[in-house]
Design a protein around this motif. Structure first.
Motif, PDB file in Angstrom:
ATOM      1  N   TYR A 280      62.050  54.567  51.508  1.00  0.00           N
ATOM      2  CA  TYR A 280      61.511  53.279  51.064  1.00  0.00           C
ATOM      3  C   TYR A 280      60.093  53.154  51.586  1.00  0.00           C
ATOM      4  O   TYR A 280      59.818  53.440  52.746  1.00  0.00           O
ATOM      5  N   GLU A 281      59.159  52.754  50.725  1.00  0.00           N
ATOM      6  CA  GLU A 281      57.771  52.649  51.144  1.00  0.00           C
ATOM      7  C   GLU A 281      57.183  51.304  50.730  1.00  0.00           C
ATOM      8  O   GLU A 281      57.647  50.654  49.795  1.00  0.00           O
ATOM      9  N   VAL A 282      56.143  50.894  51.449  1.00  0.00           N
ATOM     10  CA  VAL A 282      55.452  49.654  51.159  1.00  0.00           C
ATOM     11  C   VAL A 282      53.962  49.874  51.393  1.00  0.00           C
ATOM     12  O   VAL A 282      53.562  50.661  52.258  1.00  0.00           O
ATOM     13  N   GLU A 283      53.141  49.217  50.585  1.00  0.00           N
ATOM     14  CA  GLU A 283      51.691  49.296  50.732  1.00  0.00           C
ATOM     15  C   GLU A 283      51.177  47.892  51.051  1.00  0.00           C
ATOM     16  O   GLU A 283      50.808  47.126  50.158  1.00  0.00           O
ATOM     17  N   PRO A 284      51.182  47.528  52.333  1.00  0.00           N
ATOM     18  CA  PRO A 284      50.848  46.152  52.699  1.00  0.00           C
ATOM     19  C   PRO A 284      49.391  45.792  52.423  1.00  0.00           C
ATOM     20  O   PRO A 284      48.479  46.586  52.635  1.00  0.00           O
ATOM     21  N   ARG A 285      49.207  44.583  51.950  1.00  0.00           N
ATOM     22  CA  ARG A 285      47.884  44.003  51.748  1.00  0.00           C
ATOM     23  C   ARG A 285      47.891  42.654  52.432  1.00  0.00           C
ATOM     24  O   ARG A 285      48.713  41.797  52.124  1.00  0.00           O
ATOM     25  N   ILE A 286      46.995  42.470  53.380  1.00  0.00           N
ATOM     26  CA  ILE A 286      46.992  41.236  54.151  1.00  0.00           C
ATOM     27  C   ILE A 286      45.603  40.622  54.154  1.00  0.00           C
ATOM     28  O   ILE A 286      44.596  41.302  53.972  1.00  0.00           O
ATOM     29  N   GLY A 287      45.565  39.305  54.352  1.00  0.00           N
ATOM     30  CA  GLY A 287      44.301  38.599  54.497  1.00  0.00           C
ATOM     31  C   GLY A 287      44.038  38.302  55.956  1.00  0.00           C
ATOM     32  O   GLY A 287      44.917  37.815  56.676  1.00  0.00           O
ATOM     33  N   LEU A 288      42.827  38.610  56.416  1.00  0.00           N
ATOM     34  CA  LEU A 288      42.449  38.352  57.802  1.00  0.00           C
ATOM     35  C   LEU A 288      41.201  37.475  57.838  1.00  0.00           C
ATOM     36  O   LEU A 288      40.243  37.704  57.095  1.00  0.00           O
TER      37      LEU A 288
ATOM     38  N   TYR B 155      36.769  35.508  70.411  1.00  0.00           N
ATOM     39  CA  TYR B 155      36.860  35.726  68.968  1.00  0.00           C
ATOM     40  C   TYR B 155      38.343  35.777  68.592  1.00  0.00           C
ATOM     41  O   TYR B 155      39.133  36.433  69.266  1.00  0.00           O
ATOM     42  N   ARG B 156      38.698  35.119  67.497  1.00  0.00           N
ATOM     43  CA  ARG B 156      40.080  35.135  67.029  1.00  0.00           C
ATOM     44  C   ARG B 156      40.144  35.651  65.593  1.00  0.00           C
ATOM     45  O   ARG B 156      39.253  35.385  64.786  1.00  0.00           O
ATOM     46  N   ILE B 157      41.218  36.379  65.310  1.00  0.00           N
ATOM     47  CA  ILE B 157      41.478  36.883  63.967  1.00  0.00           C
ATOM     48  C   ILE B 157      42.871  36.408  63.572  1.00  0.00           C
ATOM     49  O   ILE B 157      43.840  36.666  64.291  1.00  0.00           O
ATOM     50  N   GLU B 158      42.957  35.709  62.436  1.00  0.00           N
ATOM     51  CA  GLU B 158      44.227  35.126  62.013  1.00  0.00           C
ATOM     52  C   GLU B 158      44.547  35.517  60.577  1.00  0.00           C
ATOM     53  O   GLU B 158      43.662  35.805  59.779  1.00  0.00           O
ATOM     54  N   THR B 159      45.825  35.492  60.264  1.00  0.00           N
ATOM     55  CA  THR B 159      46.274  35.795  58.908  1.00  0.00           C
ATOM     56  C   THR B 159      45.913  34.651  57.965  1.00  0.00           C
ATOM     57  O   THR B 159      46.069  33.477  58.315  1.00  0.00           O
ATOM     58  N   ILE B 160      45.439  34.995  56.774  1.00  0.00           N
ATOM     59  CA  ILE B 160      45.210  34.023  55.714  1.00  0.00           C
ATOM     60  C   ILE B 160      45.798  34.582  54.426  1.00  0.00           C
ATOM     61  O   ILE B 160      46.053  35.781  54.311  1.00  0.00           O
ATOM     62  N   SER B 161      46.030  33.710  53.467  1.00  0.00           N
ATOM     63  CA  SER B 161      46.559  34.171  52.186  1.00  0.00           C
ATOM     64  C   SER B 161      45.462  34.827  51.363  1.00  0.00           C
ATOM     65  O   SER B 161      44.278  34.497  51.500  1.00  0.00           O
ATOM     66  N   VAL B 162      45.857  35.773  50.529  1.00  0.00           N
ATOM     67  CA  VAL B 162      44.932  36.454  49.626  1.00  0.00           C
ATOM     68  C   VAL B 162      45.007  35.765  48.266  1.00  0.00           C
ATOM     69  O   VAL B 162      46.082  35.733  47.653  1.00  0.00           O
ATOM     70  N   PRO B 163      43.919  35.195  47.785  1.00  0.00           N
ATOM     71  CA  PRO B 163      43.955  34.487  46.497  1.00  0.00           C
ATOM     72  C   PRO B 163      44.474  35.361  45.364  1.00  0.00           C
ATOM     73  O   PRO B 163      44.044  36.508  45.193  1.00  0.00           O
ATOM     74  N   GLY B 164      45.441  34.831  44.609  1.00  0.00           N
ATOM     75  CA  GLY B 164      45.973  35.545  43.461  1.00  0.00           C
ATOM     76  C   GLY B 164      46.917  36.670  43.781  1.00  0.00           C
ATOM     77  O   GLY B 164      47.305  37.435  42.900  1.00  0.00           O
ATOM     78  N   TYR B 165      47.320  36.783  45.069  1.00  0.00           N
ATOM     79  CA  TYR B 165      48.215  37.885  45.463  1.00  0.00           C
ATOM     80  C   TYR B 165      49.435  37.330  46.180  1.00  0.00           C
ATOM     81  O   TYR B 165      49.320  36.508  47.103  1.00  0.00           O
ATOM     82  N   GLN B 166      50.598  37.765  45.764  1.00  0.00           N
ATOM     83  CA  GLN B 166      51.851  37.358  46.387  1.00  0.00           C
ATOM     84  C   GLN B 166      52.587  38.581  46.916  1.00  0.00           C
ATOM     85  O   GLN B 166      53.026  39.429  46.141  1.00  0.00           O
ATOM     86  N   PRO B 167      52.710  38.737  48.240  1.00  0.00           N
ATOM     87  CA  PRO B 167      53.429  39.897  48.789  1.00  0.00           C
ATOM     88  C   PRO B 167      54.864  39.943  48.294  1.00  0.00           C
ATOM     89  O   PRO B 167      55.529  38.911  48.216  1.00  0.00           O
ATOM     90  N   VAL B 168      55.335  41.126  47.959  1.00  0.00           N
ATOM     91  CA  VAL B 168      56.700  41.311  47.472  1.00  0.00           C
ATOM     92  C   VAL B 168      57.502  42.094  48.514  1.00  0.00           C
ATOM     93  O   VAL B 168      57.186  43.236  48.823  1.00  0.00           O
ATOM     94  N   GLY B 169      58.501  41.445  49.085  1.00  0.00           N
ATOM     95  CA  GLY B 169      59.390  42.126  50.011  1.00  0.00           C
ATOM     96  C   GLY B 169      58.915  42.182  51.446  1.00  0.00           C
ATOM     97  O   GLY B 169      59.576  42.786  52.290  1.00  0.00           O
ATOM     98  N   TYR B 170      57.769  41.563  51.757  1.00  0.00           N
ATOM     99  CA  TYR B 170      57.289  41.598  53.141  1.00  0.00           C
ATOM    100  C   TYR B 170      56.372  40.404  53.405  1.00  0.00           C
ATOM    101  O   TYR B 170      55.834  39.776  52.487  1.00  0.00           O
ATOM    102  N   ASP B 171      56.198  40.108  54.691  1.00  0.00           N
ATOM    103  CA  ASP B 171      55.262  39.066  55.117  1.00  0.00           C
ATOM    104  C   ASP B 171      54.707  39.486  56.470  1.00  0.00           C
ATOM    105  O   ASP B 171      55.423  40.090  57.282  1.00  0.00           O
ATOM    106  N   VAL B 172      53.438  39.185  56.723  1.00  0.00           N
ATOM    107  CA  VAL B 172      52.773  39.612  57.949  1.00  0.00           C
ATOM    108  C   VAL B 172      52.121  38.410  58.627  1.00  0.00           C
ATOM    109  O   VAL B 172      51.463  37.593  57.980  1.00  0.00           O
TER     110      VAL B 172
END
Length: 224
Positions: A101-109, A119-136
């Motif tokens: 099983y493989e996944v190609e994660p795409r995340i917003g930072l 300095y802080r780095i936080e997760t943000i949503s990627v416009p127009g993209y909905q992760p399928v099967g995972y969340d980060v």
């Protein structure tokens, strides 16, 4: 990011952390119906810390980090980077997997402006993209600490960029993986997450160090 040159900094982690090897696929592809995710999700969580050293004063390093629109996209290669607003990025990390099983994660930072030297780095949503099967959930903090080098031919000052990362990954595995012993799934996921963090941090740290020293015209120290 993990320093891999003169500073000899290493990643520290809790007993249940994850790691990274890009495009590491263990096993063969299975039929499409087998890959249908279940409603149950597995959570993998890791806490990491490390540092990298820059041969310059803190202000010079801070000025460089503040200009991340210039250095972040080129230092993140070969990962694909797309800008989101003024401080955010959509980052495609690469393919990872195990048990076929493989996944190609795409995340917003979001690289937030410094606040009292942090300095802080936080997760943000990627416009127009909905992760399928995972969340980060990616939460990192970086602090600049200026020190006097003991033996340096490059700069009278060294700035240590010390960072901490709290990372949570939620994955909805296919049915055939959920049928495996939970301890095996958890340990394999923890190990894979650990490999990912190590690989990405090591590569990104080395590139950032090289880019920084080249930008300010100071030789990049070789590994000892």
């Amino acid at each position: 990011m993990q320093a891999n040159s003169a500073e000899h900094c290493t990643i520290e982690q809790t007993p249940t952390v994850l790691g990274a090897t890009s495009d590491l696929i263990d096993g063969t592809s299975l039929m499409e119906e087998q890959l249908a995710p279940t409603t149950d999700a597995n959570c993998f969580h890791g806490s990491f810390s490390s540092c990298m050293e820059m041969y310059a004063d803190t202000k010079t390093v801070a000025d460089y980090l503040d200009g991340h629109r210039a250095w972040f996209p080129r230092c993140a290669r070969p990962m694909k980077v797309e800008a989101i607003g003024d401080t955010g990025y959509a980052l495609t990390i690469g393919r990872f997997g195990s048990f076929g099983y493989e996944v190609e994660p795409r995340i917003g930072l979001n690289l937030l402006p410094q606040d009292h030297g942090i300095y802080r780095i936080e997760t943000i949503s990627v416009p127009g993209y909905q992760p399928v099967g995972y969340d980060v959930d990616f939460q990192a903090a970086l602090q600049l600490i200026e020190t006097d080098p003991t033996n340096s031919d490059f700069s009278p000052l060294i700035t240590r960029v010390e960072w901490e990362l709290d990372l949570k990954v939620l994955i909805q595995f296919p049915r055939f993986i959920q049928a495996l012993p939970k301890s095996l799934v958890q340990s394999t996921g923890d190990r894979l997450l650990n490999q990912i963090v190590r690989q990405v941090s090591r590569r990104l740290t080395h590139k950032v160090q090289q880019d920084f020293h080249q930008t300010i015209g100071i030789p990049f120290p070789r590994r000892r």
